[in-house]
Design an enzyme around this catalytic site. Sequence first.
Site, PDB file in Angstrom:
ATOM      1  N   SER A   1     -50.934  92.275  45.421  1.00  0.00           N
ATOM      2  CA  SER A   1     -49.563  91.777  45.439  1.00  0.00           C
ATOM      3  C   SER A   1     -48.752  92.454  46.543  1.00  0.00           C
ATOM      4  O   SER A   1     -48.839  93.665  46.725  1.00  0.00           O
ATOM      5  CB  SER A   1     -48.904  92.069  44.092  1.00  0.00           C
ATOM      6  OG  SER A   1     -49.718  91.576  43.058  1.00  0.00           O
TER       7      SER A   1
ATOM      8  N   LYS B   1     -49.355  83.342  37.048  1.00  0.00           N
ATOM      9  CA  LYS B   1     -50.358  84.390  36.820  1.00  0.00           C
ATOM     10  C   LYS B   1     -51.054  84.210  35.464  1.00  0.00           C
ATOM     11  O   LYS B   1     -52.263  84.430  35.342  1.00  0.00           O
ATOM     12  CB  LYS B   1     -49.708  85.771  36.888  1.00  0.00           C
ATOM     13  CG  LYS B   1     -48.967  86.050  38.189  1.00  0.00           C
ATOM     14  CD  LYS B   1     -49.882  86.039  39.375  1.00  0.00           C
ATOM     15  CE  LYS B   1     -49.155  86.520  40.626  1.00  0.00           C
ATOM     16  NZ  LYS B   1     -50.034  86.492  41.805  1.00  0.00           N
TER      17      LYS B   1
ATOM     18  N   HIS C   1     -57.069  85.501  43.163  1.00  0.00           N
ATOM     19  CA  HIS C   1     -55.757  85.844  43.715  1.00  0.00           C
ATOM     20  C   HIS C   1     -55.863  85.790  45.244  1.00  0.00           C
ATOM     21  O   HIS C   1     -55.952  86.821  45.903  1.00  0.00           O
ATOM     22  CB  HIS C   1     -55.407  87.264  43.233  1.00  0.00           C
ATOM     23  CG  HIS C   1     -54.011  87.678  43.479  1.00  0.00           C
ATOM     24  ND1 HIS C   1     -53.639  88.995  43.576  1.00  0.00           N
ATOM     25  CD2 HIS C   1     -52.868  86.970  43.652  1.00  0.00           C
ATOM     26  CE1 HIS C   1     -52.346  89.082  43.776  1.00  0.00           C
ATOM     27  NE2 HIS C   1     -51.850  87.859  43.836  1.00  0.00           N
TER      28      HIS C   1
ATOM     29  N   TYR D   1     -38.396  86.983  34.181  1.00  0.00           N
ATOM     30  CA  TYR D   1     -38.677  87.110  35.614  1.00  0.00           C
ATOM     31  C   TYR D   1     -40.074  86.619  36.017  1.00  0.00           C
ATOM     32  O   TYR D   1     -41.064  86.921  35.344  1.00  0.00           O
ATOM     33  CB  TYR D   1     -38.539  88.590  36.032  1.00  0.00           C
ATOM     34  CG  TYR D   1     -38.455  88.744  37.536  1.00  0.00           C
ATOM     35  CD1 TYR D   1     -37.246  88.557  38.197  1.00  0.00           C
ATOM     36  CD2 TYR D   1     -39.587  89.020  38.304  1.00  0.00           C
ATOM     37  CE1 TYR D   1     -37.160  88.650  39.569  1.00  0.00           C
ATOM     38  CE2 TYR D   1     -39.507  89.110  39.677  1.00  0.00           C
ATOM     39  CZ  TYR D   1     -38.298  88.932  40.311  1.00  0.00           C
ATOM     40  OH  TYR D   1     -38.212  89.027  41.671  1.00  0.00           O
TER      41      TYR D   1
ATOM     42  N   CYS E   1     -48.964  92.372  49.794  1.00  0.00           N
ATOM     43  CA  CYS E   1     -49.702  92.953  50.922  1.00  0.00           C
ATOM     44  C   CYS E   1     -49.896  91.925  52.032  1.00  0.00           C
ATOM     45  O   CYS E   1     -50.822  92.050  52.848  1.00  0.00           O
ATOM     46  CB  CYS E   1     -51.056  93.491  50.469  1.00  0.00           C
ATOM     47  SG  CYS E   1     -50.948  95.025  49.556  1.00  0.00           S
TER      48      CYS E   1
ATOM     49  N   ARG F   1     -37.382  87.763  45.544  1.00  0.00           N
ATOM     50  CA  ARG F   1     -38.252  86.627  45.861  1.00  0.00           C
ATOM     51  C   ARG F   1     -37.470  85.405  46.322  1.00  0.00           C
ATOM     52  O   ARG F   1     -36.347  85.179  45.906  1.00  0.00           O
ATOM     53  CB  ARG F   1     -39.015  86.223  44.592  1.00  0.00           C
ATOM     54  CG  ARG F   1     -39.915  87.316  44.014  1.00  0.00           C
ATOM     55  CD  ARG F   1     -41.229  87.365  44.703  1.00  0.00           C
ATOM     56  NE  ARG F   1     -41.988  88.566  44.398  1.00  0.00           N
ATOM     57  CZ  ARG F   1     -43.286  88.682  44.662  1.00  0.00           C
ATOM     58  NH1 ARG F   1     -43.962  87.698  45.221  1.00  0.00           N
ATOM     59  NH2 ARG F   1     -43.914  89.799  44.399  1.00  0.00           N
TER      60      ARG F   1
ATOM     61  N   ARG G   1     -43.402  92.093  37.427  1.00  0.00           N
ATOM     62  CA  ARG G   1     -44.426  91.983  36.397  1.00  0.00           C
ATOM     63  C   ARG G   1     -44.552  93.308  35.648  1.00  0.00           C
ATOM     64  O   ARG G   1     -44.448  94.366  36.262  1.00  0.00           O
ATOM     65  CB  ARG G   1     -45.785  91.624  37.015  1.00  0.00           C
ATOM     66  CG  ARG G   1     -45.897  90.193  37.493  1.00  0.00           C
ATOM     67  CD  ARG G   1     -47.286  89.882  37.989  1.00  0.00           C
ATOM     68  NE  ARG G   1     -47.684  90.689  39.128  1.00  0.00           N
ATOM     69  CZ  ARG G   1     -48.418  91.785  39.067  1.00  0.00           C
ATOM     70  NH1 ARG G   1     -48.884  92.231  37.919  1.00  0.00           N
ATOM     71  NH2 ARG G   1     -48.730  92.449  40.168  1.00  0.00           N
TER      72      ARG G   1
ATOM     73  N   ASP H   1     -51.196  82.221  47.263  1.00  0.00           N
ATOM     74  CA  ASP H   1     -51.335  83.223  46.201  1.00  0.00           C
ATOM     75  C   ASP H   1     -52.563  83.032  45.314  1.00  0.00           C
ATOM     76  O   ASP H   1     -53.132  84.014  44.858  1.00  0.00           O
ATOM     77  CB  ASP H   1     -50.065  83.207  45.328  1.00  0.00           C
ATOM     78  CG  ASP H   1     -49.922  84.437  44.443  1.00  0.00           C
ATOM     79  OD1 ASP H   1     -50.207  85.542  44.932  1.00  0.00           O
ATOM     80  OD2 ASP H   1     -49.547  84.289  43.276  1.00  0.00           O
TER      81      ASP H   1
HETATM   82  O1  O2Y Z   1     -44.117  87.488  39.431  1.00  0.00           O
HETATM   83  C1  O2Y Z   1     -43.431  88.444  39.771  1.00  0.00           C
HETATM   84  O2  O2Y Z   1     -42.601  88.941  39.050  1.00  0.00           O
HETATM   85  C2  O2Y Z   1     -43.611  89.025  41.052  1.00  0.00           C
HETATM   86  S1  O2Y Z   1     -45.261  89.296  41.342  1.00  0.00           S
HETATM   87  C3  O2Y Z   1     -45.890  87.959  42.259  1.00  0.00           C
HETATM   88  C4  O2Y Z   1     -45.125  86.853  42.547  1.00  0.00           C
HETATM   89  C5  O2Y Z   1     -45.662  85.856  43.319  1.00  0.00           C
HETATM   90  C6  O2Y Z   1     -46.940  85.985  43.782  1.00  0.00           C
HETATM   91  N1  O2Y Z   1     -47.683  87.056  43.483  1.00  0.00           N
HETATM   92  C7  O2Y Z   1     -47.172  88.040  42.750  1.00  0.00           C
HETATM   93  C8  O2Y Z   1     -48.086  89.187  42.447  1.00  0.00           C
HETATM   94  O3  O2Y Z   1     -47.727  90.148  41.810  1.00  0.00           O
HETATM   95  O4  O2Y Z   1     -49.230  89.129  42.875  1.00  0.00           O
HETATM   96 MN    MN Z   2     -49.759  87.316  43.788  1.00  0.00          MN
END
Ligand code: O2Y
Ligand code: MN
Length: 609
Positions: free
Chosen positions: A274, A232, A252, A223, A276, A391, A81, A299
């Site tokens: 994220s 998100k 979250h 991505y 954790c 992932r 992200r 999530d």
């Molecule tokens: O989406 C991404 O590129 C990775 S970040 C992510 C992915 C799945 C669940 N949570 C997250 C997060 O950053 O909280």
């Molecule tokens: Mn997340």
Amino acid sequence: MTVSTIPGLDAAPTTHAKLLAWVRETAELTEPDRVEWVDGSPEEWTRITDLLVENGTFVRLNDEKKPNSFWCASDPTDVARVEDRTFICSKDPSGAGATNNWMDPDDMKAILTERFRGCMRGRTMYVLPYCMGPLNADEPMLGAEITDAPYVIASMHIMTRLGTKALELFTKDGVEQSFVPGLHSIGAPLAPGQADVAWPCNETKYIVHFPEERLIWSYGSGYGGNALLGKKCYSLRIASVKARDEGWLAEHMLIAKVTNPEGVSRYIAAAFPSACGKTNLAMLEPTLPGWKVETIGDDIAWIRIGADGRFYAVNPENGFFGVAPGTDYHTNPNAMRTIAKGSSIFTNVAMTDDGDIWWEGMGEPPAHLTSWKKADWTPSSEELSSHPNSRYCTPISQCDTRAPEWDDPNGVPLDAIFFGGRRRDTVPLVTEARDWQHGVFMGATLSSETTAAATGAVGVVRRDPMAMLPFIGYNAGDYFAHWIEVGKAADSAKLPKIFYVNWFRRDAEGNFTWPGFGENIRVIKWALERIDGTAAAIDTPIGRVPAPGSLDVSGLAMSATALDDALAVDVEEWQNEIPLIEEWFEKIGGQLPSSLKDELESLKQRLTP
Ligand code: O2Y
Ligand code: MN
């Protein structure tokens, strides 16, 4: 080609006027070679994954190792992200607040319209109707993503309720329903005859939300959370705004069902930043005999107040997009069993020579791998085989520990909410809030060391309120006020109890003070016993912590000193924390609720000798 001659544009399987107009207008702007409507069928999965293999984006894994599964490696510049490129374009800057990047919506639209102009030349524009949360919800939460990335389609097949079954809900009893439009482009048009690359993207990225319009525009990245707009962008940033306006919470958080040896089940939600350990906790295998944890989500939680005044949580997602490194049969056996069933996508992990996947934390590495950078990798290589934010993307339906009610449209009633961060010092293993307001203060001041889930420095302590720092779609001060208000709107006797946990505290030698993973059930047990009134606690300046002997450490090889270290409330460390909280609250500015200022003042007083 004029827009009316774009193949597929007129083959829309819906009469929804707003959707049709938006698709047409977008095709006019982005100028794709053709338009395709995504139906979410198994045949489509096969066709799209075959296409991704043909394009060189996917490599099909060995069917005997990971059936119907695929490996892919992103462009090395498109791995997480991009928080510095994520914007909340509310009409007024105060709508975004101090924790978000803001730009005037008209200015942003002017910039991005030029970026989107012609950006799909040489490509297919796909239209993805989807639903976040159960299809049979009273008010199904509909979205439509337009994208030029087939990787997004394959991933959304797993992560959302996608295609025809969602599109059918766009019109109900002849009435057109509202949906959240999300325009996504990788920003990599192809000139005639130009060869494509395996992971096309643009070095300039924008992840943009227009909260008043409930609209998402994403440009340049293919991505994860940047590109799968249901996750998100919709389910947290846009949904948090809708939730503020309608009196609920978009958070979250993982959601899990915990059953004790007497067969009593309770539901918990937990907000950790994220990477954790939310997925690990959601799929936890308890080490305590007779205890059972079942998974509802890992999530995101949408929490509404039910007719009985309780909080009910729904997981809007249909899959897991979990961090791969560190996941193995020791740390998260249920995730491993879920991906072993196949039908999964692995991004930026390493691939073995026999067509399986591998990542750091999975035990002994094979003698040779193909790394996430598509390079030869051996155990003596200096670089990691897998990106730290690599992932796995896998369906919840394959998870053996999913609770039967995981997709109940009414959600599950919450008994406890856990906030947690990654702190090597200061924050004890578990603290219970005195009441709702104190719990909101704990959440609002949550701090954690940054991880690889977002671009930028790793390991830096930052405030991450309710683990929502990158995901609050509006002013953080208003968001805290909303938490306080939602607490008042619920039945005060039925509010979930709030706890603050830290699995990551270290001792003077730098070792973790708590074993974590399956042993975390002991902390949950204590919390649930606090709700039952059967476990003892002692009051400290920061809240209530387990009284000596009340945390079940039976059978745990842990010295009394280590347990003391894990649970300690060091007044001096907390005094050092105060200026940081003050600085944080100053940053939030005028919208900070006075009740949280009061909480800070009381904490200061309690810490004063
Ligand atoms: O989406 C991404 O590129 C990775 S970040 C992510 C992915 C799945 C669940 N949570 C997250 C997060 O950053 O909280
Ligand atoms: Mn997340």
